[in-house]
Design an enzyme around this catalytic site. Sequence first.
Site, PDB file in Angstrom:
ATOM      1  N   ASP A 168       0.849  -1.201   0.000  1.00  0.00           N
ATOM      2  CA  ASP A 168       0.000   0.000   0.000  1.00  0.00           C
ATOM      3  C   ASP A 168       0.879   1.243   0.000  1.00  0.00           C
ATOM      4  O   ASP A 168       0.559   2.254   0.612  1.00  0.00           O
ATOM      5  CB  ASP A 168      -0.909  -0.012   1.231  1.00  0.00           C
ATOM      6  CG  ASP A 168      -1.973   1.082   1.197  1.00  0.00           C
ATOM      7  OD1 ASP A 168      -2.473   1.401   0.104  1.00  0.00           O
ATOM      8  OD2 ASP A 168      -2.303   1.632   2.275  1.00  0.00           O
ATOM      9  N   ASP A 185       3.575   2.312   8.066  1.00  0.00           N
ATOM     10  CA  ASP A 185       2.277   1.656   7.819  1.00  0.00           C
ATOM     11  C   ASP A 185       2.429   0.348   7.055  1.00  0.00           C
ATOM     12  O   ASP A 185       2.263   0.285   5.839  1.00  0.00           O
ATOM     13  CB  ASP A 185       1.333   2.588   7.057  1.00  0.00           C
ATOM     14  CG  ASP A 185       0.919   3.791   7.892  1.00  0.00           C
ATOM     15  OD1 ASP A 185       1.082   3.737   9.124  1.00  0.00           O
ATOM     16  OD2 ASP A 185       0.429   4.776   7.312  1.00  0.00           O
TER      17      ASP A 185
END
Length: 283
Positions: A168, A185
């Site tokens: 991502d 993340d």
Amino acid sequence: MKTPKRIQPLVEEGLIDEVMRQLMSGKEATVYVVRCGDDIRCAKVYKEATQRSFHQAVAYQEGRRVKNSRQARAMEKGTRYGRKMAEEVWQNAEVDALYRLAAAGVRVPTPYTCFEGVLLMELVTNAEGNAAPRLNDVELSHEKALEFHAMLLREVVLMLCAGVIHGDLSEYNILVDAHGPVIIDLPQAIDAAGSSVAATMLERDVTNLANFFGAFAPELIGSQYGKEIWALYQAGLLTPDAPLTGRVALPTAPVNVGAVIHEIALARQEEEDRIRAQMEMQD
């Protein structure tokens, strides 16, 4: 500030002394600046599955396994216990990836511990000692865009050499400290050898970088670094210092229409998540 309920167990265990302020709230977690003795760190509080706008898609879960057969069956059936186990697998994926990547020399925040669904890790700061900005908030010149793009390509290569794909990656989950980009993340991190969509995810990550930096350095638009990196990986030739050109030979095999449709669907979901993340940051 008042200690959030989810962080209270870490305070009681002596892992955190004070919650100073909220740093950000995103699609999967809320991050707080905390004091641990004399150190300033951050605590990432994962949101419950029902509150996350980033869903645990099959593509991200593929390759993640639990050793306990009872837990695996419960996860497959979606029982209450199974959902709890799935949450732990989801959260542990980031912790495992951070330790794995830090050991490989990838620029990621140093993890300290994960307790009761809260990840305690390094607070990435800028040259002034303040919380580092996201890449999308940094002003870039043509030269700096090319420099950061090259640095991040090397990080992607280092990650893949360690068997990990971010899954991502974009300008919204990259921080910039005094020495350059830092990748954050990673709960959706993908095991390169255990996922059938690893190549697609890698290429999407790299294309996201090219599209973002291409706004400052147009020559990056249309580059094929993702395909080139994956081809080297598959051939067993990928090393951290492998020279990259951004070009690959055109394929001669028939097009896999099903794979193309699948990739388009993933791209559409990515764009929806990107727009949602932008809206959340504006709230």
